[in-house]
Every structure is written in C-alpha cells, then in structure tokens.
Design a protein around this motif. Structure first.
Motif, PDB file in Angstrom:
ATOM      1  N   UNK A  45      40.903  50.470  44.506  1.00  0.00           N
ATOM      2  CA  UNK A  45      42.160  50.873  43.871  1.00  0.00           C
ATOM      3  C   UNK A  45      42.421  50.131  42.563  1.00  0.00           C
ATOM      4  N   UNK A  46      41.565  49.183  42.234  1.00  0.00           N
ATOM      5  CA  UNK A  46      41.763  48.397  41.022  1.00  0.00           C
ATOM      6  C   UNK A  46      40.795  48.830  39.925  1.00  0.00           C
ATOM      7  N   UNK A  47      41.188  48.578  38.676  1.00  0.00           N
ATOM      8  CA  UNK A  47      40.281  48.840  37.559  1.00  0.00           C
ATOM      9  C   UNK A  47      39.211  47.749  37.530  1.00  0.00           C
ATOM     10  N   UNK A  48      38.152  47.985  36.764  1.00  0.00           N
ATOM     11  CA  UNK A  48      37.048  47.030  36.681  1.00  0.00           C
ATOM     12  C   UNK A  48      37.511  45.651  36.244  1.00  0.00           C
ATOM     13  N   UNK A  49      38.398  45.621  35.256  1.00  0.00           N
ATOM     14  CA  UNK A  49      38.897  44.348  34.749  1.00  0.00           C
ATOM     15  C   UNK A  49      39.688  43.598  35.804  1.00  0.00           C
ATOM     16  N   UNK A  50      40.513  44.346  36.550  1.00  0.00           N
ATOM     17  CA  UNK A  50      41.304  43.721  37.617  1.00  0.00           C
ATOM     18  C   UNK A  50      40.401  43.165  38.708  1.00  0.00           C
ATOM     19  N   UNK A  51      39.366  43.919  39.075  1.00  0.00           N
ATOM     20  CA  UNK A  51      38.443  43.464  40.112  1.00  0.00           C
ATOM     21  C   UNK A  51      37.769  42.169  39.689  1.00  0.00           C
ATOM     22  N   UNK A  52      37.383  42.116  38.412  1.00  0.00           N
ATOM     23  CA  UNK A  52      36.703  40.910  37.965  1.00  0.00           C
ATOM     24  C   UNK A  52      37.673  39.732  37.983  1.00  0.00           C
ATOM     25  N   UNK A  53      38.959  40.006  37.681  1.00  0.00           N
ATOM     26  CA  UNK A  53      39.944  38.933  37.742  1.00  0.00           C
ATOM     27  C   UNK A  53      40.128  38.466  39.187  1.00  0.00           C
ATOM     28  N   UNK A  54      40.040  39.413  40.144  1.00  0.00           N
ATOM     29  CA  UNK A  54      40.111  39.024  41.559  1.00  0.00           C
ATOM     30  C   UNK A  54      38.911  38.156  41.908  1.00  0.00           C
ATOM     31  N   UNK A  55      37.727  38.570  41.417  1.00  0.00           N
ATOM     32  CA  UNK A  55      36.527  37.769  41.646  1.00  0.00           C
ATOM     33  C   UNK A  55      36.696  36.363  41.100  1.00  0.00           C
ATOM     34  N   UNK A  56      37.333  36.259  39.950  1.00  0.00           N
ATOM     35  CA  UNK A  56      37.521  34.947  39.333  1.00  0.00           C
ATOM     36  C   UNK A  56      38.524  34.101  40.115  1.00  0.00           C
ATOM     37  N   UNK A  57      39.647  34.689  40.538  1.00  0.00           N
ATOM     38  CA  UNK A  57      40.595  33.848  41.284  1.00  0.00           C
ATOM     39  C   UNK A  57      40.054  33.490  42.661  1.00  0.00           C
ATOM     40  N   UNK A  58      39.216  34.357  43.242  1.00  0.00           N
ATOM     41  CA  UNK A  58      38.599  33.995  44.520  1.00  0.00           C
ATOM     42  C   UNK A  58      37.682  32.788  44.314  1.00  0.00           C
ATOM     43  N   UNK A  59      36.989  32.778  43.183  1.00  0.00           N
ATOM     44  CA  UNK A  59      36.092  31.661  42.891  1.00  0.00           C
ATOM     45  C   UNK A  59      36.874  30.394  42.558  1.00  0.00           C
ATOM     46  N   UNK A  60      38.074  30.575  41.990  1.00  0.00           N
ATOM     47  CA  UNK A  60      38.843  29.421  41.530  1.00  0.00           C
ATOM     48  C   UNK A  60      39.922  28.974  42.515  1.00  0.00           C
ATOM     49  N   UNK A  61      40.116  29.750  43.604  1.00  0.00           N
ATOM     50  CA  UNK A  61      41.245  29.520  44.508  1.00  0.00           C
ATOM     51  C   UNK A  61      41.299  28.070  44.997  1.00  0.00           C
ATOM     52  N   UNK A  62      40.166  27.489  45.294  1.00  0.00           N
ATOM     53  CA  UNK A  62      40.153  26.121  45.820  1.00  0.00           C
ATOM     54  C   UNK A  62      39.943  25.101  44.715  1.00  0.00           C
TER      55      UNK A  62
END
Lengths: 331, 345
Positions: B176-193
């Motif tokens: 349901x997200x655009x490519x840019x949004x998905x990549x931002x999700x990937x980034x916050x998942x990587x940065x969450x901790x």
C-alpha cells in the motif's frame, strides 16, 4: 542551420487509461513537442510522469486518446496498418531492458535479420552481408551473431537492440532509458555510440531518461515532465543556467553531484508524486511546490514562452529563482 | 612522494590515527577477507583480501560495478552469506573488537538489527508482504529492546512521522506504500534500535531523484543524531561525494584505492578509479566526450593474474600482468594498489 520544418510534430497529445472505480488515469495530458531533423530532445521526469507512455504512443505501441503526431507530415495517430509499417521503418525504438525486448529464442543474427525480412529488403547472401555489416557498425564481433540474448552481458544486449533499431536506416529513434540498466563503464560506451551514430546517420532522438547528467550530456534541448505534462522546455544550456519552473529547480538540485565545486544547495521536495488518476484542477505540482499560492490550486498555468525557445508552465516563474535562493538559505 | 609498503593499509592508517586522534573509536574492522561462492563445481572468488576499518560516526563509501564484491562484503559483515554456497576462506571481521565469525547464532541475532542495521536495495523484496509495516518495525524493537507491543507501536509511530509518513499508516501493508515510503520504512527498521553501524546497500537505486534526495537528507540527519557509522554501498559516485568522508573503490573483489573522498575524486591514482570518474557525464561544466573503459568487469570465476584490472587498463605494463600491486601510500589519507601510481595527471 538545420531545416526549419520539424521532423516530428506532437500536438495536444492525450493518453488516458481507465482504472478501477470509474477513475481515469491521465498518463499524458495535452502534450505538444516539435523535434527537428538531427535534433536530440531529452525527455526527463520521475517514474509515473508519463515519459515512457509518450514514447510508446509515438510508435503506436499504444493508441493515443486524443491529439496528433505528425511524422514527416503524416499523422501517426490516424495511420492504417500498411502506412504504419512504412512509418515504423523510419521511426524506431530502443528499450531500457534489452533482455525483455529481444526474442530469447532467436540468435542475435536472426534478431538482426528480422527487420530486413519483415520489410522484404534482403534475402540469402545479401541478407547475411547486411546483418554482418550492421553488427560491425555498432561494434558487435561476428561470433556474437551465433549467440542467444541470455548468453550476452547487458552491454552486448543493448548493442543488439541498437543495431536492430538502426537496421532500416531510420530518421528518428526513441531511446527509452537506454543506459539505465548498465554499469557506468558500459554506459559510457553506449552513450558514445548513440552520439556517433546520430552524426553518421543524421538521426533525431527522443531521449527518455530519469538521469539528468546523461540527458544533459546527449541532448540539444530538454523537456521536463511532471504528471503527464511538460512543465519546462528549453535548450540544454539554458535549462541548466536559467531554470525557472520550481519543479525543475528542485529536480536539478536533488541530483547528487560528484564535483565539489559549484554544488547547488538542495531543495528537498516533501511527499511523493501524487496519483495521476482524476487529477485536480490547477497546477499539478502545487501540492508539493515550495512556492505554491491560492491561484496555483485553481488555475492550470499554461506553457508560455518566457524567452526565445524557453517555455515554462508556472504562474510565478518570474519569482522562482529569487524564491529558491531564499528557500535554500533557510528563510 | 610515494613509497611502497608491505603493511596492509589498514594497519598503517590505524597506527597513524593512534598517533594523532586518540578519540577515534574503531567500530568495524575487516581483516584480509576472502569469500568464495561454490556451486555446481564452479568457484567464484568474489572477495579477495579486503581490508577496511570504520570509525565511530564516519560515513565510508564502497564503490564498484556489478560483481565487484560490494554486497558480498556487506553480507559477510552480518555473517549472512548464503549457506552452502558462500564460504569465507580467509580473514576475519571484527565488530566492537569481537570476531563476527566466532559468534553463535544467538549473539549474531543480537548483532543483526540491534547493533548493525542493514538497508537493502529493493524495499519491496526486503519487507515481508504479509505483515503490516508497523508490525515489522515494532518486531525489531520488541526483540532487541524488550518492549511490549504497545510501547513498540508508540516508538514506531514516532519514527514513521520522523520520516514523513503519517503514524496512522502503521497498519498498512508494504504494497500500500509507494517505493519511497517503503524504503523509508526499511531505513527506520534498520535504525529503530539506533545501531552503531548502518550498512546501506544501494538504498536509493530503485528510487526517483527527488525521493532519493529525501532519503539521503534523512540518512545524514539520522547518522548525525545517533552518531552511528555508515557503510554506504553504491555505484553512484555523486552519492559518495555528498555523503561520505572516505571511500573504497572495489574491483575484482579487491579494494584498489582507498582514502579521502575529496582527494581521490580530485586526483584518482588508480586507472580504474580514473576511468570511472571520466566515464560518467557531469551535471556542470563543459560536455566532454566520455571515456569508456574497454572490455568487461573481471570475471570472478576466472580472475586475471597480476592486477585484476590490467586487461582493461590502457596503461598496462609488463609488471601489471604478473604481479599483484601492493597498497602504496599516496598521503596519510590516500592509498592505492596500482604500479603506475605517478602516472595520472
């Protein structure tokens, strides 16, 4: 001076796609463009802006919803199948992904022979000779002709695609992201080949790409597209020196640059490209524009000529550069 | 002044930096790494003796064309090479002075996602399509930070908003997200901790330039905020130039040139680096004919003797065909493995 009559005249071209729930996707909306003989026009924009659709409609891989495309005076949109076959001899296309655009079951030799056979231009030994000359002209070694596309690397595949497009001595080639899938060192080779072929065969190109550095390198003029419309068009030098549309300014500033000097400050656009389904009235860039005003939300700005050969579709084009300076300096 | 040295360049740099910068804290050290892929009787030597050190808070770029060994190097850091196919044949990787290869599965899982975050090139294939994005980011926090679901969701909402995605979209699925949004999700998942090290493997290659600009600004901001180290893998020299302080150029599974981005981009000393810099069209300055490198990227299944680049090098000498060039020191922050160090203008 090049001949003053355009080779390709695109007039008010529209391509709409029906989507679910009765919506209409405006892929191309009121698109007009002239391409002169021996001219390279770069068509730049982000994914979904409609640039590839323009290419597909030009060669009639897709039918236009409305508008005209005149190629040497003949309307491509209305051409019947026999006329279309004749037009396509002079108007060819090079695709982004040379793997999916080459028949995997044919050898390179057979792929390059196809155009001559379809148009009944050569057979037997004459055909063989034509194919090997063609391969040589783009720098494909003779042994490649025996290979299948899957046996080739990306560069050789793209050379095959280029050779096929050049086979019938076209006048106009649409290059749809021809180097985007290639590694840097191979990309340079393909770009150099396209430039030398243009001079040797007196070609015109519509060069579709999202890569501004590549487009700047190869184009005489550049058109910048946003959501199905041209927002700015000018000669390559002018569009980089006197960028006027706020989208163009942001787009140019977004490209990461290798050079440390004269690096421009970045304008980061907020949000994503909005959906082209049932677009709202007004300027399509307004929701992301860093200088949008009330009028932008209600009135579509026309594409107007602001200096010789430089057209912009923005209500506030005269203020954009000043405003951009203010935005990047943080006020 | 160039002098030959037999020491691995990392050691030299370490010694140098011990001298003038005691605060520089080493986060990651790759030590003479060799990786092979074996499959169907064939062996591909993907990484052939890579040395690289990352310090706290710095951004290092890893550049090269496809097949240069960039991604293999990154996967080795996380000990994530495909099992039964990818083998580390020599060398070691030290993260916080502990060998990654000596960690057990439990310790590795603590490290992956907790201390080292990784952003992959294609956010559609690296996010799980059957879980909501909120759940996927929250999982990281629940696993590594022992939060319960409610707490984790609160943090995720904040993270989403920080990267410009409305918190309410927590319950959206990746499609349901655009490519840019998905990549931002990937980034916050990587940065969450807030990991000490972020590895980004072509994080913006699939994205449009305006979205790429958003992601790059975000990574700069987050890196500064958490003072994490960044290993940026890309073929885009512009991104390296804007984001990184140091860069390593890879060819044929080796680092061929290494050091300060500015120094190397201004005056490359390896003919491959020189070739790359002259093969790309620029956004400013005069339009010059691009210099294409002849031939193809070295084949990892059949690597040439001597300098891996010699078959494509216009300045190849006899010596280059048989002897692997060692790392030469060009300056305190610039090292190169090329016999013709002084050749470039």
């Amino acid at each position: 001076m090049i001949s003053s009559e355009p080779l390709v005249k695109i007039r008010n071209l529209k391509k709409y796609f029906p989507v679910k729930n009765g919506g209409v996707l405006h892929a191309i909306d009121d698109f007009s463009l002239d391409i002169m003989p021996m001219e390279t026009v770069g068509l730049v924009g982000e994914s979904g802006c409609g640039k590839s659709t323009v290419g597909n409609v030009l060669v009639r891989l897709l039918d236009a919803t409305d508008g005209h495309i005149f190629f040497e005076g003949q309307d491509v949109v209305k051409a019947k199948s026999r006329e279309l076959k004749a037009i396509r001899k002079k108007m060819q296309m090079i695709f982004q992904d040379p793997y999916s655009s080459l028949n995997p079951r044919e050898t390179v030799g057979a792929i390059l022979a196809d155009p001559y056979q379809i148009h009944r231009l050569a057979r037997g030994n004459d055909l063989k000779k034509k194919v090997s000359e063609l391969a040589e002209s783009v720098g494909l070694e003779p042994y490649i002709l025996e290979k299948f596309p899957h046996e080739l690397d990306g560069g050789k595949r793209q050379l095959t695609g280029i050779a096929r497009a050049l086979s019938l001595n076209p006048k106009f080639i649409i290059c749809d992201e021809p180097v985007s899938a290639l590694d840097v060192s191979v990309q340079a080779k393909i770009i150099n080949l396209l430039i030398s072929m243009k001079q040797r065969m007196e070609l015109s190109y519509l060069f579709i790409s999202h890569d501004l550095s590549v487009v700047r390198h190869i184009s005489d003029r550049i058109a910048i597209m946003y959501l199905g419309q041209i927002v700015e068009i000018s000669s390559t030098a002018v569009i980089f020196e006197n960028t006027l549309h706020p989208y163009s300014i942001a787009l140019l500033s977004a490209v990461p640059q290798v050079d440390f000097n004269n690096r421009s400050k970045r304008i980061v656009l907020k949000g994503d490209v909005p959906s082209p389904v049932n677009p709202k009235p007004g300027c399509r860039f307004a929701p992301r524009c860093w200088m949008a005003n009330e009028i932008c939300k209600s009135e579509t700005p026309p594409l107007i000529e602001v200096e010789s050969g430089h057209q912009v579709a923005c209500h506030f084009w005269s203020q954009s550069r000043e405003q951009a300076r203010r935005v990047v300096s943080g006020n | 002044m160039v002098k030959e040295s037999n020491k691995p360049m990392e050691k030299q740099i370490n010694e140098k930096q011990k001298g003038n910068d005691l605060q520089r804290e080493e986060v990651l050290r790759i030590d003479n790494l060799h990786v092979e892929y074996r499959s169907g009787g064939a062996t591909a030597r993907a990484v052939n003796g890579v040395n690289l050190t990352l310090y706290k808070g710095e951004a290092v770029g890893l550049v090269g064309e496809s097949g240069a060994g960039k991604t293999t190097t990154a996967l080795s850091i996380l000990n994530l090479l495909p099992e039964g196919v990818g083998f580390i044949t020599k060398g070691d990787i030290w993260f916080n002075n502990e060998s990654v290869f000596k960690k057990n599965e439990n310790e590795l899982n603590k490290m992956r996602g907790g201390q080292i975050g990784m952003v992959f090139a294609n956010p559609l294939t690296s996010l799980n399509p059957v879980f909501t994005i909120g759940h996927q980011v929250a999982m990281v926090l629940m696993k590594h930070r022992q939060m319960n679901e409610k707490e984790a969701n609160q943090v995720v909402k904040g993270l989403l908003e920080m990267v410009g995605i409305p918190g309410a979209r927590l319950n959206d699925y990746p499609y349901q997200l655009s490519g840019g949004m998905r990549q931002r999700v990937g980034i916050i998942a990587a940065l969450a901790c807030s990991p000490q090290l972020l590895i980004a493997d072509e994080p913006t290659t699939a994205l449009d330039v305006t979205i790429q600009a958003q992601i790059l600004e975000l990574m700069k901001k987050l890196q500064a905020e958490y003072s994490s180290s960044l290993l940026m893998i890309t073929h885009n020299l512009g991104i390296i130039s804007e984001l990184c302080q140091r860069v390593a150029i890879m060819y044929g599974g080796e680092i061929v040139e290494y050091g300060s981005v500015r120094e190397i981009f201004d005056r490359p000393r390896h003919w491959y680096t020189y070739g790359l810099l002259h093969a790309i069209p620029r956004l400013t300055g005069p339009r010059e004919t691009l210099e294409a490198l002849p031939g193809l990227v070295a084949n990892a299944q059949n690597l040439p003797k001597g300098c891996k680049f010699h078959e494509r090098c216009k300045h190849c000498m006899e010596k280059c065909k048989s002897q692997i060039p060692p790392m030469f020191k060009v300056s305190d922050n610039h090292y190169v493995a090329c016999w013709d160090v002084e050749g470039k203008a």
